[in-house]
Design a protein around this motif. Structure first.
Motif, PDB file in Angstrom:
ATOM      1  N   VAL A  37       0.841  -1.195   0.000  1.00 57.41           N
ATOM      2  CA  VAL A  37       0.000   0.000   0.000  1.00 57.41           C
ATOM      3  C   VAL A  37       0.877   1.247   0.000  1.00 57.41           C
ATOM      4  O   VAL A  37       1.974   1.240   0.542  1.00 57.41           O
ATOM      5  CB  VAL A  37      -0.949   0.058   1.223  1.00 57.41           C
ATOM      6  N   ALA A  38       0.385   2.289  -0.624  1.00 61.44           N
ATOM      7  CA  ALA A  38       1.060   3.589  -0.582  1.00 61.44           C
ATOM      8  C   ALA A  38       0.107   4.547   0.113  1.00 61.44           C
ATOM      9  O   ALA A  38      -0.909   4.944  -0.448  1.00 61.44           O
ATOM     10  CB  ALA A  38       1.385   4.070  -1.987  1.00 61.44           C
ATOM     11  N   VAL A  39       0.436   4.867   1.368  1.00 59.79           N
ATOM     12  CA  VAL A  39      -0.445   5.754   2.128  1.00 59.79           C
ATOM     13  C   VAL A  39       0.004   7.193   1.895  1.00 59.79           C
ATOM     14  O   VAL A  39       1.056   7.615   2.366  1.00 59.79           O
ATOM     15  CB  VAL A  39      -0.393   5.401   3.634  1.00 59.79           C
ATOM     16  N   LEU A  40      -0.799   7.929   1.120  1.00 56.30           N
ATOM     17  CA  LEU A  40      -0.435   9.321   0.818  1.00 56.30           C
ATOM     18  C   LEU A  40      -0.495  10.158   2.090  1.00 56.30           C
ATOM     19  O   LEU A  40      -1.383   9.983   2.931  1.00 56.30           O
ATOM     20  CB  LEU A  40      -1.378   9.887  -0.239  1.00 56.30           C
ATOM     21  N   LEU A  41       0.434  11.083   2.218  1.00 58.22           N
ATOM     22  CA  LEU A  41       0.490  11.901   3.432  1.00 58.22           C
ATOM     23  C   LEU A  41      -0.466  13.089   3.352  1.00 58.22           C
ATOM     24  O   LEU A  41      -0.649  13.813   4.318  1.00 58.22           O
ATOM     25  CB  LEU A  41       1.921  12.382   3.665  1.00 58.22           C
ATOM     26  N   CYS A  42      -1.039  13.286   2.199  1.00 58.40           N
ATOM     27  CA  CYS A  42      -2.024  14.361   2.073  1.00 58.40           C
ATOM     28  C   CYS A  42      -3.318  13.805   1.509  1.00 58.40           C
ATOM     29  O   CYS A  42      -3.436  13.582   0.308  1.00 58.40           O
ATOM     30  CB  CYS A  42      -1.481  15.466   1.168  1.00 58.40           C
ATOM     31  N   GLN A  43      -4.261  13.531   2.383  1.00 56.65           N
ATOM     32  CA  GLN A  43      -5.546  13.009   1.930  1.00 56.65           C
ATOM     33  C   GLN A  43      -6.677  13.897   2.426  1.00 56.65           C
ATOM     34  O   GLN A  43      -7.807  13.479   2.536  1.00 56.65           O
ATOM     35  CB  GLN A  43      -5.756  11.578   2.452  1.00 56.65           C
ATOM     36  N   HIS A  44      -6.338  15.125   2.785  1.00 58.15           N
ATOM     37  CA  HIS A  44      -7.320  15.996   3.420  1.00 58.15           C
ATOM     38  C   HIS A  44      -7.001  17.443   3.084  1.00 58.15           C
ATOM     39  O   HIS A  44      -5.956  17.753   2.519  1.00 58.15           O
ATOM     40  CB  HIS A  44      -7.232  15.807   4.934  1.00 58.15           C
ATOM     41  N   ILE A  45      -7.910  18.324   3.461  1.00 55.44           N
ATOM     42  CA  ILE A  45      -7.645  19.757   3.364  1.00 55.44           C
ATOM     43  C   ILE A  45      -6.904  20.163   4.625  1.00 55.44           C
ATOM     44  O   ILE A  45      -7.276  19.760   5.721  1.00 55.44           O
ATOM     45  CB  ILE A  45      -8.967  20.529   3.252  1.00 55.44           C
ATOM     46  N   GLY A  46      -5.860  20.941   4.491  1.00 57.71           N
ATOM     47  CA  GLY A  46      -5.135  21.395   5.670  1.00 57.71           C
ATOM     48  C   GLY A  46      -3.660  21.063   5.540  1.00 57.71           C
ATOM     49  O   GLY A  46      -3.144  20.815   4.451  1.00 57.71           O
ATOM     50  N   VAL A  47      -2.991  21.069   6.694  1.00 59.72           N
ATOM     51  CA  VAL A  47      -1.544  20.885   6.698  1.00 59.72           C
ATOM     52  C   VAL A  47      -1.200  19.433   6.353  1.00 59.72           C
ATOM     53  O   VAL A  47      -1.800  18.487   6.867  1.00 59.72           O
ATOM     54  CB  VAL A  47      -0.972  21.270   8.072  1.00 59.72           C
ATOM     55  N   ILE A  48      -0.241  19.275   5.451  1.00 61.39           N
ATOM     56  CA  ILE A  48       0.177  17.938   5.010  1.00 61.39           C
ATOM     57  C   ILE A  48       0.941  17.246   6.147  1.00 61.39           C
ATOM     58  O   ILE A  48       1.709  17.882   6.880  1.00 61.39           O
ATOM     59  CB  ILE A  48       1.065  18.061   3.751  1.00 61.39           C
TER      60      ILE A  48
END
Ligand code: SF4
Ligand code: SF4
Lengths: 454, 355
Positions: A37-48
């Motif tokens: 799996v590649a868990v992206l560190l930015c999946q939301h609005i706001g600070v990465i």
């Protein structure tokens, strides 16, 4: 018919064909087992998020792999146990390329357990403190799963303007997608538990579940459980119209109030959460399970075996598509999300994120010949785009200003108020990519303000 | 994913689907809406109608093709807008106009009215009205020589503008105007003329005579939502109110009780203004040209009411019996200004007190 129903709605909007028939009767199935799996560190609005693990670390299932100190942010977790292979760039549906923690499953991941529908049968809100619910929503990395990905902890925050009304977004107005619909039918108790927890956490007195009237079964099922629970949760059928599930449009339809331009719902005492987010909140609070899996609809004419799958987040779009029989020869566009707001991806190795509610694979016929050929003609000033715009903007003016590099004119016409719903492009007889131009314009403006890296 | 690689996968901005609607389908819809009036024109003016429409459409199309060639632009005939312009231009010409005059008009309409501005979407004035204005200015009496419908007299004799005869009248509007000027007044006005303006059995421009046919086509476009309802509502509403006010305020209503509904001493009854002349053609097909009308709802109201009132002003106060053409061109010219002053305000109001 919908118009005659007397159900509420907002003004403007369009009626793209629903196309939900392909997958709406297919129950939620376990998705493919994750090998990597590649868990992206930015999946939301706001600070990465920053990675909190490093290459070679051994990881437990559900362990946090990225976090941030900022308030407006949400940590990310690994869906599987295994070893960190690397922290590297991966394709991101919005950002192009972004950092991700890549984990090789070890031992090989079992298929995500089919969820036990009875888990929430004896749920009781009294057992959970307000603060505990808020903490759990942060720790589990909850974000709005309907598309925007705004951190749920921030949204539920009871401070500031007192929150009066909690609206549960069960519209699923985006064509093709059926994941929220299946959640309501199959995981009804869990959804309801999540709604009650959200009510308690936010301090709202009133709860309204808004469902489009093309989903009579969902309305019935939710009404039944709400009546049984009898704690002031109301189900409101709404007209079937896109984008009925847009946050601002939903509030307008349900309460008849408008969120100020440039403002957010809390300003008028409203919190909106999506069905899938509510379900995830229940899991997070009751079972302390972080948001590492979600239901994803795989659908469209380019897919032979459509369905709704409970998948580990971080597997690639390609893997999930292969699991559904692969792309057929008609497939022309792979969209993360639905056809109106989803993002077309070129790289099948793009990982799924918390906000990926669907993978829609479109055929040329579904796209339409003019759109497929990207044949844009001159604007005939017909005004159709103005008529459908749910935010009552002037899409053609804004788009043409952006095209001519007149960003200040575009802003004069309230470009930033555009919710990027796509209605204007959808109806334009000249087939102009109005939404595309507006999105580009917004990015230019953001760059000018130096908010976004070049 | 062996197979995936062979497929042609595309990427483009959302949305990824679109309504099956194109400029061409919109224009074809307008042509369907024009069909009843075309049928009426052929019925009343026979070969004149066929010739004029054919010549106007052909010359408009040819002009567009040539202009695009000269400017090395892609051919745009496929959007059918030149055909619509051609038909509307033909509808606004006197039936017996020689074919060469119609051809010149078609070329001017597209060449000057549309292509010099940069083609469809960029023109300020309605191309058909530009063509017609040019002809009115340059062709003199040819443009005011009317024809008696074939159903009245199979020979279809031409009528000079001033000839006053209940049956072989010039045009109802010209007739009413001259009648008033000659102080024959409304007393000679008879019920038959109003009836004729409804069916179309009167002198007048090719496609404007039959109110029934125009209304039918207009209704089709309204139901299909091809045209914006505000335009016909505004044009006809304003014209009616204006005519009614003039009619009522005049006071000096015809003394003979059985004919009181027909006309006051100086003004014809308001409904007559709607059914005669190019009023309906204008309200449903000319003013509704999207390119040359405002974009916003409020703007559309101003535009439509403006067209209605200007038309009536020219008809009642001005020298000309007919005012549609100038009313349209004037309001076309005002459209950019109207658009600037009628900006739409977002649903959530103006952001944060700014602007
Ligand atoms: S819908 Fe398209 S053609 Fe019509 S006004 Fe908007 S941009 Fe122009
Ligand atoms: S301008 Fe923005 S909000 Fe309005 S219809 Fe287009 S995409 Fe939607």
């Amino acid at each position: 018919m919908a118009i005659l129903s007397g159900n509420r709605t907002f003004s403007g909007g369009a009626h793209p064909p629903g196309q939900k028939g392909r997958s709406c009767e297919i129950s939620i199935q376990p998705g493919p087992p994750a090998k990597e799996v590649a868990v992206l560190l930015c999946q939301h609005i706001g600070v990465i998020c920053e990675p909190v693990v490093k290459k070679g670390d051994a990881i437990a299932a559900g362990q946090k792999v990225g976090d941030s100190q900022a308030f407006v942010s949400a940590p990310v977790h690994s869906p599987v146990a295994g070893k960190v292979k690397e922290v590297a760039l991966r394709s991101h549906p919005v950002l192009g390329r972004a950092m991700a923690v890549v984990i090789v499953a070890d031992p090989p991941d079992e298929r995500p357990a089919a969820v036990d529908a009875g888990r929430f049968a004896d749920f009781d809100t009294e057992k959970y403190e307000q603060a505990a619910i808020l903490d759990a929503s942060r720790e589990a990395g909850l974000v709005g799963m309907g598309g925007a990905g705004f951190p749920t902890r921030v949204k539920l925050d009871p401070k500031g303007t007192p929150k009066e009304t909690l609206i549960v977004n069960a519209c699923e107005c985006e064509p093709y997608i059926t994941c929220d619909y299946r959640l309501m039918l199959e995981w009804t108790d869990q959804v309801l538990a999540g709604v009650r927890l959200a009510k308690k956490a936010s301090g709202c007195k009133r709860v309204i579940i808004g469902i489009e009237d093309n989903k009579p079964r969902a309305i019935e099922v939710m009404r039944d459980v709400c009546r049984a629970g009898a704690d002031g949760i109301e189900v409101m059928p709404l007209q079937t119209k896109y984008p009925q599930g847009g946050e601002r449009q939903l509030i307008r339809a349900v309460l008849g109030k408008s969120v100020p331009t440039g403002g957010i719902p809390p300003m008028i005492g409203v919190v909106v959460i999506n069905v899938a987010t509510a379900a995830a909140l229940a899991d997070a609070v009751v079972f302390r399970r972080p948001l590492t899996h979600r239901v994803v609809t795989v659908t469209g004419g380019g897919i032979d075996r459509p369905g709704n799958y409970y998948v580990p987040l971080g597997i690639t779009a390609g893997e999930l598509i292969e699991f559904c029989g692969g792309l057929n020869s008609q497939a022309r566009k792979v969209v993360m999300g639905g056809p109106m707001m989803g993002l077309a991806i070129a790289d099948m190795k793009t990982p799924l994120t918390k906000t990926s509610g669907a993978i829609t694979v479109l055929t040329q016929q579904e796209i339409g010949s003019a759109k497929f050929a990207q044949r844009q003609t001159a604007c005939i000033r017909c005004g159709r785009c103005l008529e459908v715009c749910p935010e009552r903007l002037n899409p053609t003016r804004i788009a043409h200003a952006v095209k001519n590099n007149l960003l200040d004119v575009a802003q004069d016409y309230y470009m930033s108020a555009c919710i990027e719903c796509g209605c204007c492009s959808y109806v334009c007889p000249a087939n102009i990519e109005l939404t595309g131009y507006i999105k580009t314009g917004k990015i230019f403006v953001a760059r000018q303000k130096k908010r976004m890296p070049e | 994913m062996g197979q995936t690689n062979k497929l042609e996968i595309r990427v483009s901005p959302s949305p990824h689907v679109s309504k099956a609607l194109s400029t061409r389908s919109v224009m074809i819809d307008v042509l369907i809406g024009l069909a009843p009036a075309l049928a009426a024109a052929v019925y009343y003016f026979r070969v004149h109608a066929v010739t004029l429409v054919a010549v106007c459409v052909a010359s408009c199309a040819a002009a567009e093709w040539v202009c695009n060639r000269i400017r090395r632009r892609a051919n745009t005939l496929g959007d059918f807008s030149a055909v619509v312009t051609g038909v509307i231009l033909a509808f606004s010409l006197p039936p017996a106009l020689p074919w060469w005059a119609a051809m010149v008009g078609g070329c001017v309409a597209i060449g000057i009215g549309k292509m010099v501005f940069g083609g469809l979407g960029s023109n300020v004035f309605n191309p058909a009205m530009v063509g017609r204005t040019f002809m009115a200015a340059s062709l003199g009496t040819l443009m005011t020589t009317w024809t008696v419908p074939a159903t009245v007299d199979p020979v279809m004799p031409k009528v000079a503008p001033q000839r006053l005869d209940a049956r072989t009248q010039a045009t109802p509007l010209a007739w009413s105007k001259t009648a008033i000027k000659n102080e024959l007044g409304a007393t000679t006005y008879n019920r038959q003329i109003f009836g004729s303006t409804v069916t179309g059995e009167v002198g007048g421009c090719l496609g404007e005579t039959s109110a029934v046919a125009l209304a039918l086509g207009g209704l089709y476009l309204l139901i299909r939502r091809t045209i914006n309802w505000r335009i016909p509502a505004g044009v006809l509403g304003a014209a009616f109110v204006f005519a009614a006010a003039a009619f009522v305020l005049d006071g000096d209503v015809v003394s003979e009780p059985s004919r009181q509904w027909l006309a006051s001493e100086t003004y014809v009854q308001p409904l007559f203004h709607l059914t005669s002349g190019a009023m309906l053609l204008c309200a449903f097909f000319i003013a509704t040209d999207p390119v040359t009308m405002p974009l916003t709802g409020r703007g559309m109201w101003i535009f439509a009411v403006g067209v209605g009132i200007l038309t009536m002003l020219i008809r009642v106060v001005g020298e000309y019996p007919e005012g549609v053409m100038y009313a349209i061109l004037l309001m076309n010219g005002a459209t950019p200004l109207i658009d600037r002053f009628c900006k739409v305000i977002p649903v959530g109001g103006k952001p944060g007190g700014k602007g």
